[in-house]
Scaffold this motif. Structure first.
Motif, PDB file in Angstrom:
ATOM      1  N   ILE A 188     -24.216   8.043   8.856  1.00 34.01           N
ATOM      2  CA  ILE A 188     -24.653   9.854   8.602  1.00 34.01           C
ATOM      3  C   ILE A 188     -26.620   9.933   9.359  1.00 34.01           C
ATOM      4  O   ILE A 188     -26.514  11.022   9.132  1.00 34.01           O
ATOM      5  CB  ILE A 188     -25.099   9.632   6.798  1.00 34.01           C
ATOM      6  CG1 ILE A 188     -23.777   9.177   5.777  1.00 34.01           C
ATOM      7  CG2 ILE A 188     -25.679  10.513   6.721  1.00 34.01           C
ATOM      8  CD1 ILE A 188     -22.383  10.138   6.003  1.00 34.01           C
ATOM      9  N   THR A 189     -27.450   9.176   9.525  1.00 28.33           N
ATOM     10  CA  THR A 189     -28.274   8.796   9.930  1.00 28.33           C
ATOM     11  C   THR A 189     -27.987   9.688  11.723  1.00 28.33           C
ATOM     12  O   THR A 189     -29.144  10.702  11.528  1.00 28.33           O
ATOM     13  CB  THR A 189     -28.956   7.641  10.405  1.00 28.33           C
ATOM     14  OG1 THR A 189     -28.985   7.056   9.369  1.00 28.33           O
ATOM     15  CG2 THR A 189     -30.232   8.623  10.728  1.00 28.33           C
ATOM     16  N   GLN A 190     -27.008   9.105  11.839  1.00 29.29           N
ATOM     17  CA  GLN A 190     -26.596   9.457  13.913  1.00 29.29           C
ATOM     18  C   GLN A 190     -26.461  10.957  13.375  1.00 29.29           C
ATOM     19  O   GLN A 190     -26.042  11.810  13.885  1.00 29.29           O
ATOM     20  CB  GLN A 190     -26.118   8.538  13.990  1.00 29.29           C
ATOM     21  CG  GLN A 190     -26.554   7.262  14.128  1.00 29.29           C
ATOM     22  CD  GLN A 190     -25.230   6.137  15.069  1.00 29.29           C
ATOM     23  OE1 GLN A 190     -24.436   6.906  15.449  1.00 29.29           O
ATOM     24  NE2 GLN A 190     -26.305   5.168  15.085  1.00 29.29           N
ATOM     25  N   ALA A 191     -25.706  10.791  12.617  1.00 26.41           N
ATOM     26  CA  ALA A 191     -25.271  12.706  12.840  1.00 26.41           C
ATOM     27  C   ALA A 191     -25.580  13.394  11.999  1.00 26.41           C
ATOM     28  O   ALA A 191     -25.573  14.404  12.189  1.00 26.41           O
ATOM     29  CB  ALA A 191     -23.971  12.919  11.725  1.00 26.41           C
ATOM     30  N   LEU A 192     -27.007  13.429  11.199  1.00 25.53           N
ATOM     31  CA  LEU A 192     -27.652  14.267  11.381  1.00 25.53           C
ATOM     32  C   LEU A 192     -28.849  14.414  12.417  1.00 25.53           C
ATOM     33  O   LEU A 192     -29.005  16.273  12.034  1.00 25.53           O
ATOM     34  CB  LEU A 192     -28.620  13.971  10.106  1.00 25.53           C
ATOM     35  CG  LEU A 192     -28.168  13.776   8.203  1.00 25.53           C
ATOM     36  CD1 LEU A 192     -29.038  12.966   8.205  1.00 25.53           C
ATOM     37  CD2 LEU A 192     -27.942  15.181   7.775  1.00 25.53           C
ATOM     38  N   GLU A 193     -28.460  13.756  12.468  1.00 27.14           N
ATOM     39  CA  GLU A 193     -29.562  13.837  14.498  1.00 27.14           C
ATOM     40  C   GLU A 193     -29.201  15.073  15.537  1.00 27.14           C
ATOM     41  O   GLU A 193     -29.365  15.260  16.405  1.00 27.14           O
ATOM     42  CB  GLU A 193     -29.413  12.826  15.132  1.00 27.14           C
ATOM     43  CG  GLU A 193     -30.413  11.783  14.754  1.00 27.14           C
ATOM     44  CD  GLU A 193     -30.401  10.144  15.352  1.00 27.14           C
ATOM     45  OE1 GLU A 193     -30.306  10.287  16.714  1.00 27.14           O
ATOM     46  OE2 GLU A 193     -31.182   9.547  15.392  1.00 27.14           O
ATOM     47  N   VAL A 194     -27.674  15.781  14.769  1.00 28.29           N
ATOM     48  CA  VAL A 194     -26.712  16.449  15.933  1.00 28.29           C
ATOM     49  C   VAL A 194     -26.993  17.588  15.802  1.00 28.29           C
ATOM     50  O   VAL A 194     -26.973  19.156  15.834  1.00 28.29           O
ATOM     51  CB  VAL A 194     -25.713  16.366  16.082  1.00 28.29           C
ATOM     52  CG1 VAL A 194     -25.265  14.713  16.647  1.00 28.29           C
ATOM     53  CG2 VAL A 194     -24.379  16.645  14.581  1.00 28.29           C
ATOM     54  N   LEU A 195     -27.985  17.961  14.358  1.00 34.60           N
ATOM     55  CA  LEU A 195     -27.990  18.867  13.865  1.00 34.60           C
ATOM     56  C   LEU A 195     -29.433  20.001  14.200  1.00 34.60           C
ATOM     57  O   LEU A 195     -30.588  19.316  14.384  1.00 34.60           O
ATOM     58  CB  LEU A 195     -28.159  18.830  11.862  1.00 34.60           C
ATOM     59  CG  LEU A 195     -26.887  18.995  11.872  1.00 34.60           C
ATOM     60  CD1 LEU A 195     -27.058  18.796  10.226  1.00 34.60           C
ATOM     61  CD2 LEU A 195     -25.336  19.145  12.027  1.00 34.60           C
ATOM     62  N   ASP A 196     -29.591  20.892  13.871  1.00 32.29           N
ATOM     63  CA  ASP A 196     -31.337  21.623  13.914  1.00 32.29           C
ATOM     64  C   ASP A 196     -31.401  21.541  12.714  1.00 32.29           C
ATOM     65  O   ASP A 196     -31.662  20.744  12.189  1.00 32.29           O
ATOM     66  CB  ASP A 196     -30.544  23.235  14.518  1.00 32.29           C
ATOM     67  CG  ASP A 196     -29.318  23.835  13.185  1.00 32.29           C
ATOM     68  OD1 ASP A 196     -30.407  24.078  11.809  1.00 32.29           O
ATOM     69  OD2 ASP A 196     -28.686  23.775  13.705  1.00 32.29           O
ATOM     70  N   ALA A 197     -32.984  21.851  12.734  1.00 31.54           N
ATOM     71  CA  ALA A 197     -33.576  21.597  12.028  1.00 31.54           C
ATOM     72  C   ALA A 197     -33.204  22.055  10.269  1.00 31.54           C
ATOM     73  O   ALA A 197     -33.129  21.727   9.279  1.00 31.54           O
ATOM     74  CB  ALA A 197     -35.300  21.833  12.338  1.00 31.54           C
ATOM     75  N   ARG A 198     -32.880  23.240  11.193  1.00 35.86           N
ATOM     76  CA  ARG A 198     -32.414  24.006   9.025  1.00 35.86           C
ATOM     77  C   ARG A 198     -30.975  23.525   9.068  1.00 35.86           C
ATOM     78  O   ARG A 198     -31.198  23.000   7.124  1.00 35.86           O
ATOM     79  CB  ARG A 198     -33.023  25.412   9.750  1.00 35.86           C
ATOM     80  CG  ARG A 198     -31.663  26.153   8.425  1.00 35.86           C
ATOM     81  CD  ARG A 198     -32.641  27.836   8.738  1.00 35.86           C
ATOM     82  NE  ARG A 198     -30.874  27.971   9.489  1.00 35.86           N
ATOM     83  CZ  ARG A 198     -30.425  29.805  10.088  1.00 35.86           C
ATOM     84  NH1 ARG A 198     -31.246  30.876   8.832  1.00 35.86           N
ATOM     85  NH2 ARG A 198     -29.726  29.800  10.664  1.00 35.86           N
ATOM     86  N   SER A 199     -30.570  22.706   9.528  1.00 36.11           N
ATOM     87  CA  SER A 199     -29.292  22.749   9.267  1.00 36.11           C
ATOM     88  C   SER A 199     -29.515  21.046   8.430  1.00 36.11           C
ATOM     89  O   SER A 199     -28.347  20.572   7.712  1.00 36.11           O
ATOM     90  CB  SER A 199     -28.256  23.229  10.069  1.00 36.11           C
ATOM     91  OG  SER A 199     -27.831  24.111  10.568  1.00 36.11           O
ATOM     92  N   ARG A 200     -30.114  20.386   8.798  1.00 43.87           N
ATOM     93  CA  ARG A 200     -30.296  19.530   9.027  1.00 43.87           C
ATOM     94  C   ARG A 200     -31.745  19.368   7.528  1.00 43.87           C
ATOM     95  O   ARG A 200     -30.913  18.871   6.124  1.00 43.87           O
ATOM     96  CB  ARG A 200     -31.068  18.577   9.565  1.00 43.87           C
ATOM     97  CG  ARG A 200     -31.397  17.084   9.175  1.00 43.87           C
ATOM     98  CD  ARG A 200     -32.265  16.098  10.345  1.00 43.87           C
ATOM     99  NE  ARG A 200     -32.728  15.075   9.709  1.00 43.87           N
ATOM    100  CZ  ARG A 200     -32.762  13.996  11.106  1.00 43.87           C
ATOM    101  NH1 ARG A 200     -32.378  13.813  12.037  1.00 43.87           N
ATOM    102  NH2 ARG A 200     -32.991  12.933  10.102  1.00 43.87           N
TER     103      ARG A 200
END
Length: 307
Positions: A243-255
């Motif tokens: 989950i942590t690694q998947a969050l890194e592919v998102l832009d700041a707002r999406s994350r």
């Protein structure tokens, strides 16, 4: 998101047109339990006709006579919160793959050979549809769902004697998890039980003939089977580091939207921000926030599948 199967949910991906499409699940189960079972001789003859002549009717008889096995195996996975109709559908796909590859001259009955294919298809379905798991219905339960496995692993790593660590949490460990996630201890115990997938309902054996069988005769305790151990590690990784690694592919707002909506751990039981609160902060509509959330989760799922 409603995952209740539609009336056609049991219309499986069936290139041969062999599996009956029955909308009502109880009616379907009742129908497949009435399907006649095959003797070893009948099974071998039908398998050879399929193998040597491509006889679709022979394949149909092999599939129909083993649909009850798929129903039984699907019950092992009800703890993941996915509809049984969907599990049966995927298991039927595995059964058809097994029938296509079955060699009657290997001295193994189809029921034993097909179990691997049925389970493999169901396992793949569960891992692909992690976002659809419906065991968490409140924000607090969603926090518990996403964090429980990784927290269990952390407690294991902190244990002084790993050999004494149990698969289930001790009462003290339940209290630690409940306190950190701000949920009730009973909710921790319930979530752990539901995620373990341990509820199994098996059909009783009704007769003692050599050719008769009940699924319980073929379903062993495979918790320590290498494939199951690897699957458990994969699930733990996806719900923790994955989950942590998947969050890194998102832009700041999406994350931030995903974290607020799904992963936020607050001191109270209110969870993260609502769609309307996020909409007010970013100056857009609540529907736009929902669209960003859906797109972000889809992007995270692709990242998890590629990991």
């Amino acid at each position: 998101m409603n995952t209740t199967p539609a009336p056609s949910a049991l219309a499986v991906r069936d290139p041969w047109g062999l599996v009956p499409s029955i909308g009502n699940l109880d009616a379907y189960i009742s129908a497949v339990n009435r399907m006649p079972m095959l003797s070893a001789e009948e099974e071998g003859e039908l398998a050879r006709r399929l193998q040597q002549q491509g006889d679709v009717q022979a394949a149909g008889k092999l599939v129909l006579s083993h649909l009850r096995l798929v129903v039984s195996i699907s019950r092992q996975y009800l703890g993941y919160g996915l509809p049984q109709g969907d599990l049966i559908q995927e298991g039927n796909v595995g059964l058809m793959k097994a029938v296509k590859r079955f060699d009657p001259d290997q001295g193994v009955r189809l029921v034993s050979y097909a179990m691997h294919w049925i389970k493999a298809e169901i396992h793949d379905y569960i891992l692909r549809n992690w976002r659809m798991v419906k065991v968490a219905t409140t924000k607090a339960q969603r926090k518990l769902f996403f964090n429980l496995r990784s927290m269990k692993q952390g407690l294991k790593d902190q244990a002084a004697d790993h050999e004494t660590f149990r698969n289930t949490l001790t009462p003290d460990e339940v209290e630690v998890v409940a306190r950190q996630l701000n949920v009730k201890p009973e909710e921790v115990v319930e979530m752990e039980t539901r995620l373990s997938g341990g509820d199994v309902a098996l059909e009783p054996q009704t007769e003692d003939g050599e050719e008769s069988y009940a699924p319980i005769a073929y379903l062993a305790d495979d918790r320590h089977e290498p494939t199951r151990v690897l699957e458990a590690r994969a699930r733990d990784h996806q719900s923790g580091d994955g989950i942590t690694q998947a969050l890194e592919v998102l832009d700041a707002r999406s994350r931030r939207i995903v974290e607020e909506r799904w992963l936020k751990v607050n001191d109270d039981s209110s969870g993260g921000m609502t769609l309307h609160e996020l909409a007010a902060e970013y100056g857009v509509s609540a529907e736009r926030i929902r669209q960003i959330e859906v797109a972000a989760l889809k992007k995270m799922r692709k990242a998890l599948e590629a990991a």
